[in-house]
Design a protein around this motif. Structure first.
Motif, mmCIF file in Angstrom:
data_model
loop_
_atom_site.group_PDB
_atom_site.id
_atom_site.type_symbol
_atom_site.label_atom_id
_atom_site.label_comp_id
_atom_site.label_asym_id
_atom_site.label_seq_id
_atom_site.Cartn_x
_atom_site.Cartn_y
_atom_site.Cartn_z
ATOM 1 N N ARG A 258 0.798 -1.225 0.000
ATOM 2 C CA ARG A 258 0.000 0.000 0.000
ATOM 3 C C ARG A 258 0.833 1.278 0.000
ATOM 4 O O ARG A 258 0.309 2.370 0.193
ATOM 5 C CB ARG A 258 -1.009 0.011 1.148
ATOM 6 C CG ARG A 258 -2.015 -1.141 1.028
ATOM 7 C CD ARG A 258 -3.055 -1.126 2.101
ATOM 8 N NE ARG A 258 -4.013 -2.217 1.888
ATOM 9 C CZ ARG A 258 -4.961 -2.547 2.755
ATOM 10 N NH1 ARG A 258 -5.092 -1.893 3.886
ATOM 11 N NH2 ARG A 258 -5.786 -3.543 2.482
ATOM 12 N N PHE B 208 2.894 4.441 -1.430
ATOM 13 C CA PHE B 208 2.869 5.308 -2.608
ATOM 14 C C PHE B 208 4.081 6.223 -2.534
ATOM 15 O O PHE B 208 4.237 6.991 -1.587
ATOM 16 C CB PHE B 208 1.594 6.148 -2.680
ATOM 17 C CG PHE B 208 1.595 7.052 -3.886
ATOM 18 C CD1 PHE B 208 1.276 6.552 -5.131
ATOM 19 C CD2 PHE B 208 1.963 8.385 -3.774
ATOM 20 C CE1 PHE B 208 1.318 7.376 -6.267
ATOM 21 C CE2 PHE B 208 2.001 9.214 -4.893
ATOM 22 C CZ PHE B 208 1.680 8.700 -6.140
ATOM 23 N N ASN C 98 0.157 0.391 -5.355
ATOM 24 C CA ASN C 98 -1.134 0.486 -6.024
ATOM 25 C C ASN C 98 -1.102 -0.129 -7.419
ATOM 26 O O ASN C 98 -0.364 0.320 -8.306
ATOM 27 C CB ASN C 98 -1.553 1.959 -6.098
ATOM 28 C CG ASN C 98 -2.954 2.138 -6.626
ATOM 29 O OD1 ASN C 98 -3.205 1.965 -7.805
ATOM 30 N ND2 ASN C 98 -3.871 2.490 -5.733
ATOM 31 N N LYS D 144 -1.950 2.229 -10.505
ATOM 32 C CA LYS D 144 -0.875 3.159 -10.854
ATOM 33 C C LYS D 144 0.318 2.408 -11.445
ATOM 34 O O LYS D 144 0.964 2.887 -12.386
ATOM 35 C CB LYS D 144 -0.469 3.973 -9.626
ATOM 36 C CG LYS D 144 -1.556 4.949 -9.170
ATOM 37 C CD LYS D 144 -1.130 5.729 -7.963
ATOM 38 C CE LYS D 144 -2.130 6.834 -7.629
ATOM 39 N NZ LYS D 144 -3.448 6.343 -7.241
ATOM 40 N N GLU E 188 -1.673 8.068 0.595
ATOM 41 C CA GLU E 188 -2.477 7.546 -0.508
ATOM 42 C C GLU E 188 -2.867 6.094 -0.274
ATOM 43 O O GLU E 188 -3.883 5.618 -0.789
ATOM 44 C CB GLU E 188 -1.700 7.660 -1.831
ATOM 45 C CG GLU E 188 -1.241 9.066 -2.166
ATOM 46 C CD GLU E 188 -2.379 10.060 -2.156
ATOM 47 O OE1 GLU E 188 -3.384 9.820 -2.851
ATOM 48 O OE2 GLU E 188 -2.273 11.077 -1.440
ATOM 49 N N GLY E 189 -2.090 5.392 0.529
ATOM 50 C CA GLY E 189 -2.366 3.976 0.788
ATOM 51 C C GLY E 189 -3.501 3.716 1.747
ATOM 52 O O GLY E 189 -3.880 2.557 1.964
ATOM 53 N N PRO F 173 -6.353 1.572 -1.521
ATOM 54 C CA PRO F 173 -6.360 0.858 -2.805
ATOM 55 C C PRO F 173 -7.732 0.744 -3.434
ATOM 56 O O PRO F 173 -7.859 0.622 -4.647
ATOM 57 C CB PRO F 173 -5.772 -0.517 -2.454
ATOM 58 C CG PRO F 173 -5.910 -0.649 -0.978
ATOM 59 C CD PRO F 173 -5.817 0.733 -0.430
#
Length: 426
Positions: A143, A145, A158, A161, A215-216, A389
């Motif tokens: 997870r 980023f 991710n 991405k 972001e995770g 995610p």
């Protein structure tokens, strides 16, 4: 409360801008003005900002003191673009950053100016770690980023991405992040891999991690876990890189997010709110004995962004004492208490509060629920995004300078938005 039926004309963006555009789909209006923790669109509608430029605006929009310094610098015809030439603006930043941030924390780092973005500082860190150690592999975590360029993507978790890279992403190994799976002890696994010559894992150049994964999904690593990672790295001669692009610059309550754990990374990546004003700016902090770069061996046309130096130097005034950090922590506790109340009030959604400082969120297990919450929030005049995610976390990143009134208004809208999302997804 906005809840307007008026639809902003977004046709020019739909006709001329690439399909890759993202945030203008989440927030379908044309913004025109911003100050502090507020934004206004072309129709004059007001929004509370719990997004803060994805963490690039920790000091809010158009901070008055920074703006004054920028206008003064521009009016004096100060150097704007300089590559990595010596300028008075760079000199002032280096001195202040050393005196206000590094020296009081007993941190000894050389400052490298890579390109001006988060992924630039991560790329430079990975490149240096491989150069210094002569090894290829970098260990990252589920997870994670770390950016959208190829090296950074290779240590990003991710799947969506990663797929965008279009080529295999190699020379990285991903292990479970802290508390990812209660049945898996990732660090015992890592140490066994490093000790066992039959494990199939080459001795890595570095381990890279975020102490709080933004972001995770707002996943927080414990101090104990971070200390253990550092100990493993030291035992095996592996470099420790902390990506503090989003969690740094005070977002979690201390200037560096790793301070409460008492660790000292070999390399630290900073960007986003480093400039203080939303101007592109990044630095890579390097343990002095690792600074083996040859002149120009890693460079970038916009690594000498003097306006960013000016604003960043002014932003350091927030950190001359502990007062600002204490205020962030107080506000963070206030937000957490309110998020727990919201989660309990809407207990049928099984929300889980996550985060540290003013980097917080609520995770909802129902597919699409967090996205619906953010849509409802935007309708009511609150800007926030999802993380995780599966976009399962409604994420809060208000400016660190926001006052209690702004927090309370925003949290009230969030409460209403969770209620509205619960009704719409029945």
């Amino acid at each position: 409360m906005i809840l307007t039926s008026e639809k902003t004309d977004m046709s020019i963006f739909e006709q001329l801008e690439s399909e890759v555009r993202s945030y203008c789909r989440s927030f379908p209006t044309v913004f025109e003005k911003a100050k502090g923790y507020k934004l206004w669109d072309r129709e004059g509608r007001e929004y509370i900002d719990f997004f803060a430029g994805a963490g690039a605006l920790n000091y809010g929009h158009n901070n008055s003191r920074m703006k004054e310094k920028l206008i003064e610098y521009l009016s004096s015809d100060g150097v704007i673009h300089s590559l990595d030439m010596a300028t008075s603006a760079k000199e002032s930043f280096l001195r202040r950053f050393h005196d206000v941030i590094l020296k009081p924390r007993n941190l000894e780092y050389k400052v490298m100016f890579p390109g001006p973005t988060g992924t630039n500082t991560v790329e430079s860190a990975l490149k240096l770690a491989r150069k210094v150690t002569g090894r290829d592999t970098v260990v990252s975590f589920t997870r994670a980023f770390h950016g959208m360029t190829l090296g950074s993507l290779a240590v990003t978790g991710n799947a969506f991405k990663r797929k965008g890279a279009g080529i295999p992403l190699t020379h990285s190994v991903s292990l479970p992040y802290d508390q990812y799976d209660e049945h898996v002890d990732s660090l015992t696994l890592l140490e066994r891999y490093l000790e066992d010559k039959g494990s199939g894992m080459d001795l890595p150049a570095a381990v890279i991690l975020e102490t709080v994964q933004g972001e995770g999904g707002i996943n927080v690593a414990s101090s104990e876990w971070l200390k253990q990672v550092e100990q493993i790295c030291r035992r095996h001669g592996v470099l420790l890189i902390v990506d503090d692009v989003q969690a740094g610059c005070g977002r979690t309550g201390t200037y560096f997010s790793f301070e409460p754990a008492g660790i000292k990374p070999d390399i630290v990546c900073l960007s986003k709110s480093l400039s203080g004003y939303g101007l592109p700016f990044a630095i890579t902090l390097i343990r002095p004995d690792l600074d083996e770069w040859g002149p120009g061996e890693h460079n970038g046309t916009f690594r000498g962004h003097n306006l960013a130096f000016v604003a960043a130097t002014e932003a350091l005034n927030f950190w001359e004492t502990d007062d600002f950090a204490k205020e962030i922590q107080r506000k963070g506790e206030k937000v957490r208490t309110n998020l727990e109340r919201i989660a309990e009030k809407h207990s049928s959604q099984n929300g889980e509060v996550r985060g540290r400082g003013l980097m917080l969120g609520i995770s909802f297990p129902q597919e699409g629920f967090a996205e619906e919450v953010c849509k409802e929030a935007f309708k009511r005049g609150l800007i926030m995004e999802t993380a995780g995610p599966d976009s399962e976390v409604a994420k809060l990143l208000p400016p660190l300078t926001i006052d209690d009134e702004g927090l309370e208004k925003g949290l009230s809208i969030l409460d209403e938005s969770v209620e509205a999302a619960s009704r719409s997804l029945l």
